[in-house]
Design an enzyme around this catalytic site. Structure first.
Site, PDB file in Angstrom:
ATOM      1  N   ASP A  69       0.871  -1.182   0.000  1.00  0.00           N
ATOM      2  CA  ASP A  69       0.000   0.000   0.000  1.00  0.00           C
ATOM      3  C   ASP A  69       0.907   1.230   0.000  1.00  0.00           C
ATOM      4  O   ASP A  69       1.623   1.483   0.980  1.00  0.00           O
ATOM      5  CB  ASP A  69      -0.887  -0.033   1.252  1.00  0.00           C
ATOM      6  CG  ASP A  69      -1.804   1.183   1.336  1.00  0.00           C
ATOM      7  OD1 ASP A  69      -1.629   2.149   0.561  1.00  0.00           O
ATOM      8  OD2 ASP A  69      -2.695   1.166   2.209  1.00  0.00           O
ATOM      9  N   TYR A 178      -8.252  14.935  -8.082  1.00  0.00           N
ATOM     10  CA  TYR A 178      -7.380  14.240  -9.045  1.00  0.00           C
ATOM     11  C   TYR A 178      -6.463  15.240  -9.749  1.00  0.00           C
ATOM     12  O   TYR A 178      -5.253  15.015  -9.877  1.00  0.00           O
ATOM     13  CB  TYR A 178      -8.254  13.507 -10.075  1.00  0.00           C
ATOM     14  CG  TYR A 178      -7.476  12.621 -11.020  1.00  0.00           C
ATOM     15  CD1 TYR A 178      -7.073  11.343 -10.638  1.00  0.00           C
ATOM     16  CD2 TYR A 178      -7.135  13.059 -12.302  1.00  0.00           C
ATOM     17  CE1 TYR A 178      -6.357  10.523 -11.502  1.00  0.00           C
ATOM     18  CE2 TYR A 178      -6.422  12.240 -13.173  1.00  0.00           C
ATOM     19  CZ  TYR A 178      -6.042  10.980 -12.771  1.00  0.00           C
ATOM     20  OH  TYR A 178      -5.324  10.163 -13.633  1.00  0.00           O
ATOM     21  N   LYS A 182      -2.345  15.412  -9.598  1.00  0.00           N
ATOM     22  CA  LYS A 182      -1.501  15.181 -10.775  1.00  0.00           C
ATOM     23  C   LYS A 182      -0.609  16.384 -11.072  1.00  0.00           C
ATOM     24  O   LYS A 182       0.526  16.220 -11.533  1.00  0.00           O
ATOM     25  CB  LYS A 182      -2.371  14.831 -11.990  1.00  0.00           C
ATOM     26  CG  LYS A 182      -3.075  13.483 -11.850  1.00  0.00           C
ATOM     27  CD  LYS A 182      -2.076  12.325 -11.733  1.00  0.00           C
ATOM     28  CE  LYS A 182      -2.722  10.969 -11.613  1.00  0.00           C
ATOM     29  NZ  LYS A 182      -1.737   9.885 -11.452  1.00  0.00           N
TER      30      LYS A 182
HETATM   31  N1  LIG Z   1      -6.427   5.376 -17.485  1.00  0.00           N
HETATM   32  C1  LIG Z   1      -6.239   6.636 -17.829  1.00  0.00           C
HETATM   33  O1  LIG Z   1      -6.966   7.174 -18.695  1.00  0.00           O
HETATM   34  C2  LIG Z   1      -5.117   7.419 -17.201  1.00  0.00           C
HETATM   35  C3  LIG Z   1      -4.731   8.615 -17.820  1.00  0.00           C
HETATM   36  C4  LIG Z   1      -3.695   9.352 -17.285  1.00  0.00           C
HETATM   37  C5  LIG Z   1      -3.070   8.919 -16.133  1.00  0.00           C
HETATM   38  N2  LIG Z   1      -3.459   7.774 -15.526  1.00  0.00           N
HETATM   39  C6  LIG Z   1      -2.755   7.373 -14.306  1.00  0.00           C
HETATM   40  O2  LIG Z   1      -2.095   6.156 -14.541  1.00  0.00           O
HETATM   41  C7  LIG Z   1      -1.897   5.469 -13.300  1.00  0.00           C
HETATM   42  C8  LIG Z   1      -2.394   4.052 -13.460  1.00  0.00           C
HETATM   43  O3  LIG Z   1      -3.794   4.091 -13.657  1.00  0.00           O
HETATM   44  P1  LIG Z   1      -4.589   3.036 -14.549  1.00  0.00           P
HETATM   45  O4  LIG Z   1      -5.327   3.783 -15.561  1.00  0.00           O
HETATM   46  O5  LIG Z   1      -3.689   1.946 -14.913  1.00  0.00           O
HETATM   47  O6  LIG Z   1      -5.682   2.621 -13.451  1.00  0.00           O
HETATM   48  P2  LIG Z   1      -5.954   1.251 -12.712  1.00  0.00           P
HETATM   49  O7  LIG Z   1      -7.082   1.553 -11.794  1.00  0.00           O
HETATM   50  O8  LIG Z   1      -6.071   0.182 -13.690  1.00  0.00           O
HETATM   51  O9  LIG Z   1      -4.600   1.010 -11.893  1.00  0.00           O
HETATM   52  C9  LIG Z   1      -4.298   1.657 -10.706  1.00  0.00           C
HETATM   53  C10 LIG Z   1      -3.788   0.613  -9.731  1.00  0.00           C
HETATM   54  O10 LIG Z   1      -3.392   1.288  -8.528  1.00  0.00           O
HETATM   55  C11 LIG Z   1      -3.721   0.422  -7.465  1.00  0.00           C
HETATM   56  N3  LIG Z   1      -3.793   1.157  -6.194  1.00  0.00           N
HETATM   57  C12 LIG Z   1      -4.766   2.011  -5.785  1.00  0.00           C
HETATM   58  N4  LIG Z   1      -4.490   2.449  -4.545  1.00  0.00           N
HETATM   59  C13 LIG Z   1      -3.306   1.887  -4.192  1.00  0.00           C
HETATM   60  C14 LIG Z   1      -2.517   1.962  -3.030  1.00  0.00           C
HETATM   61  N5  LIG Z   1      -2.877   2.688  -1.959  1.00  0.00           N
HETATM   62  N6  LIG Z   1      -1.357   1.268  -3.000  1.00  0.00           N
HETATM   63  C15 LIG Z   1      -0.990   0.498  -4.062  1.00  0.00           C
HETATM   64  N7  LIG Z   1      -1.710   0.372  -5.168  1.00  0.00           N
HETATM   65  C16 LIG Z   1      -2.860   1.066  -5.233  1.00  0.00           C
HETATM   66  C17 LIG Z   1      -5.049  -0.200  -7.851  1.00  0.00           C
HETATM   67  O11 LIG Z   1      -5.329  -1.374  -7.117  1.00  0.00           O
HETATM   68  C18 LIG Z   1      -4.862  -0.419  -9.336  1.00  0.00           C
HETATM   69  O12 LIG Z   1      -4.399  -1.721  -9.627  1.00  0.00           O
HETATM   70  C19 LIG Z   1      -2.687   6.262 -12.261  1.00  0.00           C
HETATM   71  O13 LIG Z   1      -1.799   7.071 -11.529  1.00  0.00           O
HETATM   72  C20 LIG Z   1      -3.616   7.109 -13.096  1.00  0.00           C
HETATM   73  O14 LIG Z   1      -3.980   8.276 -12.433  1.00  0.00           O
HETATM   74  C21 LIG Z   1      -4.474   7.001 -16.036  1.00  0.00           C
END
Ligand SMILES: NC(=O)c1ccc[n+]([C@@H]2O[C@H](COP(=O)([O-])OP(=O)(O)OC[C@H]3O[C@@H](n4cnc5c(N)ncnc54)[C@H](O)[C@@H]3O)[C@@H](O)[C@H]2O)c1
Length: 277
Positions: A69, A178, A182
Site C-alpha cells: 500500500d 485528481y 496530478k
Molecule cells: N487510465 C487513464 O486514462 C489514465 C490517464 C492518465 C493517467 N493515468 C494514471 O495512470 C496510473 C495508473 O492508472 P490506470 O489507468 O492503470 O488505473 P488502474 O485503476 O487500472 O490502476 C491503478 C492501480 O493502482 C492500485 N492502487 C490504488 N491504490 C493503491 C494503493 N494505496 N497502493 C498500491 N496500489 C494502489 C489499484 O489497485 C490499481 O491496480 C494512475 O496514476 C492514473 O492516475 C491514467
C-alpha cells in the site's frame, strides 16, 4: 538493441492492472533480470507475476509479487527490504498506483475526505515509495553501458518514473482532487530529480491522455458522453492502449534515456495540442 537494454531489477506499483501491469510486462519482455509486481490487489499481482514468466526474454528472469500500500510507509519499507534481500538491488521504480476522484462534483460541493484519499495515493504515495527506493539506489554500484565504438556511458544508480497525466497540465470539471494531485506529482518529480541527480538517479514523469484501463472504464460509467468527446478531441480519435504507455516507461529507463531528467513526457497523440472540436 543495446541502447534500449533494460536488464536490471524493476519494482512497479499499481501492477494489478492498467498502465502498471503494462509497464511491468514491458520490462519482462525487454529483458529485465527481475520484475516485482506490487499493488493492494494481492491476488492479481501474484497471477500477473506468474504469467510474466511466459514471455520474459531474459533467460535468468525472476519475478515476485507483494501486497504493498503506497500510502503506508511500513508496508512500503517492508516490501522494499524483502526485494533487496531477494534480488540485491533496485534499478527501476515505476510509480503507477493511482486513484480517481470518487464522485465528479464541482467545488464547493466536493468531498474533502475524498481529496485527502486521492492526494495520499497519487502524490504522497510517490514520495513514500521513492524515499524507500532512493535509500537503496543511492548505496548501490552505478551501472554502465558499452557503446558500439567501445566507449562507456554511465547509467547511474537507478531510474524512477512517475505516471502522472495530461491532467497535470489541464483541468476537467468536478475533479479537483485528481487534478491537484496530478499537478503536484509533476512538482514532486522535478523536486526529486533535483535532490537525487548528484547520486546518479534520474526521475521523470509520463503524462498520458485517456488510456484503456479499469480506471478509464469506471470514468466512462460516470460520464458516458466522454466517448464521443474523445473521438473529436484526440487527433487520432481513440484512447491509448496500456502498452503504448508501458513501453515508453521502459524506454525512459533504458540507456537511451540517460539525458532525460525531471521531465514530464506527454503521451497523448496530440490531445493537448489542440481544441479539436
Ligand atoms: N487510465 C487513464 O486514462 C489514465 C490517464 C492518465 C493517467 N493515468 C494514471 O495512470 C496510473 C495508473 O492508472 P490506470 O489507468 O492503470 O488505473 P488502474 O485503476 O487500472 O490502476 C491503478 C492501480 O493502482 C492500485 N492502487 C490504488 N491504490 C493503491 C494503493 N494505496 N497502493 C498500491 N496500489 C494502489 C489499484 O489497485 C490499481 O491496480 C494512475 O496514476 C492514473 O492516475 C491514467
Amino acid at each position: 538493441m543495446s541502447f534500449f537494454r533494460t536488464d536490471g531489477v524493476a519494482v512497479v506499483t499499481g501492477a494489478a492492472g492498467g498502465i502498471g501491469l503494462a509497464a511491468a510486462n514491458a520490462f519482462a519482455e525487454a529483458g529485465a533480470a527481475a520484475v516485482i509486481f506490487t499493488d493492494i490487489q494481492e491476488d492479481k499481482v501474484k497471477a500477473n507475476a506468474e504469467e510474466s514468466k511466459s514471455f520474459a526474454s531474459n533467460s535468468d528472469y525472476k519475478t515476485a509479487a507483494y501486497y504493498m500500500d503506497v500510502t503506508d510507509p511500513k508496508s512500503v519499507d517492508d516490501v522494499i527490504a524483502r526485494v533487496v534481500t531477494e534480488f540485491g538491488r533496485i534499478d527501476y521504480l515505476v510509480n503507477s498506483a493511482g486513484v480517481d476522484t470518487e464522485r465528479y462534483v464541482p467545488v464547493p460541493e466536493n468531498d474533502m475526505e475524498d481529496y485527502d484519499r486521492v492526494m495520499a495515493v497519487n502524490t504522497k504515495g510517490i514520495l513514500i515509495t521513492s524515499r524507500a527506493v532512493i535509500k537503496v539506489m543511492e548505496k548501490q554500484e552505478p551501472r554502465t553501458f558499452t557503446k558500439r565504438n567501445g566507449t562507456i556511458r554511465g547509467l547511474g544508480r537507478g531510474v524512477i518514473v512517475n505516471v502522472t497525466s495530461v491532467l497535470s497540465f489541464a483541468a476537467q470539471p468536478g475533479k479537483v482532487a485528481y487534478i491537484t494531485s496530478k499537478h503536484a506529482a509533476i512538482g514532486m518529480t522535478k523536486s526529486l530529480a533535483m535532490d537525487v541527480a548528484s547520486k546518479g538517479i534520474r526521475v521523470n514523469a509520463i503524462c498520458p491522455g485517456w488510456v484503456n484501463t479499469p480506471m478509464h472504464h469506471t470514468e466512462l460509467q460516470k460520464i458516458p458522453q466522454i466517448i464521443e468527446f474523445i473521438k473529436r478531441a484526440v487527433p487520432i480519435g481513440r484512447v491509448a492502449e496500456p502498452e503504448e504507455i508501458g513501453e515508453n516507461v521502459v524506454a525512459l529507463c533504458s540507456p537511451a534515456g540517460t539525458y532525460i531528467n525531471g521531465a514530464p513526457i506527454i503521451i497523448d497523440a496530440g490531445l493537448t495540442l489542440t481544441v479539436n472540436l
